[in-house]
Design an enzyme around this catalytic site. Structure first.
Site, short mmCIF file in Angstrom:
data_model
loop_
_atom_site.label_atom_id
_atom_site.label_comp_id
_atom_site.label_asym_id
_atom_site.label_seq_id
_atom_site.Cartn_x
_atom_site.Cartn_y
_atom_site.Cartn_z
N GLU A 1 0.83 -1.20 0.00
CA GLU A 1 0.00 0.00 0.00
C GLU A 1 0.87 1.26 0.00
O GLU A 1 1.89 1.31 0.67
CB GLU A 1 -0.85 0.03 1.27
CG GLU A 1 -1.80 -1.13 1.34
CD GLU A 1 -2.63 -1.10 2.62
OE1 GLU A 1 -2.49 -0.14 3.41
OE2 GLU A 1 -3.39 -2.04 2.82
N CYS B 1 4.42 -7.17 7.91
CA CYS B 1 5.32 -6.73 8.98
C CYS B 1 5.34 -7.82 10.04
O CYS B 1 4.33 -8.50 10.26
CB CYS B 1 4.78 -5.43 9.60
SG CYS B 1 5.87 -4.70 10.83
N GLU C 1 8.67 -2.35 9.02
CA GLU C 1 9.56 -1.64 9.93
C GLU C 1 10.80 -1.23 9.13
O GLU C 1 11.63 -2.09 8.80
CB GLU C 1 9.93 -2.54 11.13
CG GLU C 1 11.02 -2.01 12.02
CD GLU C 1 10.88 -0.53 12.40
OE1 GLU C 1 9.84 -0.16 12.95
OE2 GLU C 1 11.81 0.24 12.10
N HIS D 1 3.67 5.08 21.91
CA HIS D 1 2.35 4.50 22.19
C HIS D 1 2.08 4.13 23.65
O HIS D 1 0.95 3.76 23.98
CB HIS D 1 2.06 3.29 21.30
CG HIS D 1 2.23 3.56 19.84
ND1 HIS D 1 1.83 4.74 19.25
CD2 HIS D 1 2.78 2.83 18.83
CE1 HIS D 1 2.11 4.71 17.96
NE2 HIS D 1 2.69 3.57 17.68
N CYS E 1 -3.16 1.75 8.21
CA CYS E 1 -2.11 0.79 7.86
C CYS E 1 -2.59 -0.62 7.58
O CYS E 1 -3.17 -1.27 8.42
CB CYS E 1 -1.11 0.72 8.99
SG CYS E 1 -0.71 2.34 9.59
N1 SAH Z 1 7.07 0.25 11.82
C1 SAH Z 1 7.13 1.68 11.81
C2 SAH Z 1 6.39 2.33 10.66
C3 SAH Z 1 5.02 1.80 10.34
S1 SAH Z 1 3.73 1.97 11.53
C4 SAH Z 1 6.66 2.22 13.15
O1 SAH Z 1 6.24 1.45 14.00
O2 SAH Z 1 6.75 3.42 13.36
C5 SAH Z 1 3.66 3.69 11.78
C6 SAH Z 1 2.45 4.24 12.38
O3 SAH Z 1 1.25 3.61 11.97
C7 SAH Z 1 2.30 4.17 13.89
O4 SAH Z 1 3.13 4.98 14.63
C8 SAH Z 1 0.91 4.73 13.94
O5 SAH Z 1 0.99 6.10 13.75
C9 SAH Z 1 0.22 4.13 12.76
N2 SAH Z 1 -0.79 3.13 13.12
C10 SAH Z 1 -0.71 1.78 13.07
N3 SAH Z 1 -1.86 1.21 13.47
C11 SAH Z 1 -2.71 2.22 13.76
C12 SAH Z 1 -4.04 2.28 14.23
N4 SAH Z 1 -4.79 1.19 14.47
N5 SAH Z 1 -4.57 3.50 14.43
C13 SAH Z 1 -3.87 4.62 14.18
N6 SAH Z 1 -2.61 4.63 13.74
C14 SAH Z 1 -2.03 3.44 13.53
#
Ligand code: SAH
Length: 346
Positions: free
Chosen positions: A91, A111, A163, A219, A336
């Site tokens: 995506e 991932c 990642e 988080h 995502c």
């Molecule tokens: N692996 C890296 C990059 C991909 S995920 C990392 O962890 O930073 C990056 C971002 O996706 C997270 O920080 C968050 O902002 C977002 N994300 C993932 N799942 C989400 C969800 N259910 N709701 C909102 N944001 C989400």
């Protein structure tokens, strides 16, 4: 046949060595691939015809196919599902922001970080993307914007599936290519990399001398909760992650952003707000609060608007720079991994 999409000019020169071409040919080919939307050697009209067919019998220009596409109702967000030659799909999201066009690219298909709130990880990781596959996401969108006279790609966030610091070499080569004048000529400051906190590679990144922006997916404000939400925290505990982020800020003089997904009743209370303030006080950092895209199966729900506002204000009152992420594209499964999962299920 060798795929040349994703090579630097220098690498291209090495590939082309058997053809004994003048040095400028590699530059012409790179500009055709990256700046002028060429999909085949036939498109490269300033190359001799014979050369074009010779090249076509030795190389391919690997670009993905648009497998699916969704536009949000307000027309500002477009999500692409791009498929590579082996059938792997990822995506990529285009967000037309007031300050320009921003794209979010994936670095892995799926991932394996296993974060509890994230759809990208539900089916595990298929594989790392190559440099060319990461770059092709930006080029496909750049070509589309140019064709539609909607400007260009102004900023890139490496925040899609995967990642990035677990696919370090390819991601770094991608960032350097984006910056090249024969690709997008993008300023490093317009590139943001988001990581779940792969500590050794955060240090490595700080040594690269690239002033890109770093986002850290935090988080949670303590190890117990963070390990529950993000299994990687058991390997790289929160304090080490924060220390690595501080080091990055010191070396690059760039403010680090901590991403903090707000989840109802889990990390949005006063105790967590207090811990977060204590953790980040005095740092060159800011917090980006992200109201969660609910994961109903896991009972991870979004706090009320009032609660979100309260959390934001608490951080402000305690002198932490804070923003709340504006939502775009929730109507098109732009969160995502959701679009890819839809296809995997089909
Ligand atoms: N692996 C890296 C990059 C991909 S995920 C990392 O962890 O930073 C990056 C971002 O996706 C997270 O920080 C968050 O902002 C977002 N994300 C993932 N799942 C989400 C969800 N259910 N709701 C909102 N944001 C989400």
């Amino acid at each position: 046949m060798n795929n040349i999409f994703g090579l630097t000019i220098k690498e291209l020169q090495a590939e082309l060595a058997p053809f004994q071409l003048p040095a400028y040919r590699a530059r012409q080919i790179a500009e055709w691939m990256y700046r002028k939307g060429a999909r085949s050697f036939e498109d490269m009209t300033n190359l001799p015809k014979k050369l074009r067919s010779d090249l076509a019998s030795s190389f391919v220009i690997g670009r993905p196919r648009e497998k699916d596409r969704l536009d949000s109702a307000d027309g500002r967000t477009t999500k692409f599902l791009l498929e590579f030659a082996d059938g792997t799909a990822v995506e990529t999201v285009l967000m037309r922001q007031p300050y320009g066009n921003s794209i979010c690219v994936s670095t892995q298909a799926g991932c394996n970080m296993g974060c509890a709130f994230c759809a990208s990880t539900l089916h595990g990781m298929a594989r790392n993307l190559s440099t060319g596959e990461i770059l092709s996401q930006a080029i496909v969108i750049e070509d589309m914007l140019r064709a539609e006279q909607q400007g260009k790609v102004d900023t890139v966030v490496i925040m899609g599936s995967g990642e990035p610091l677990m696919n370090y070499e390819h991601v770094l080569a991608f960032i350097r290519l984006l910056h090249e004048p024969y690709v997008l000529g993008m300023g490093y400051r317009n590139i943001t990399l988001s990581t779940s906190g792969i500590v050794p590679n955060m240090y490595r990144l700080a040594e690269e001398g690239l002033p890109i922006s770093l986002s850290v997916s935090l988080h949670a404000p303590n190890d117990v909760l963070r390990s529950r939400l993000m299994p990687i925290n058991r390997k790289y505990p929160m304090k080490d992650v924060v220390q690595a982020a501080c080091h990055y800020a010191e070396v690059t003089k760039r403010r680090v952003t901590y991403e903090y997904i707000l989840i109802d009743q889990l990390n949005d209370g006063e105790a967590q707000a207090r811990e977060l303030v204590a953790l980040l006080r005095g740092q060159l950092a800011s917090v980006n609060l992200i109201p969660i895209n609910p994961v109903v199966e896991r009972q991870l729900m979004r706090p009320s608007a009032g609660r979100i506002r309260w959390f934001e204000q608490y951080l402000q009152e305690h002198h932490i720079n804070v923003t709340v992420r504006r939502e775009m594209g929730t109507d098109i499964q732009a969160a995502c991994g959701q679009l890819r999962n839809k296809h995997i299920k089909d």
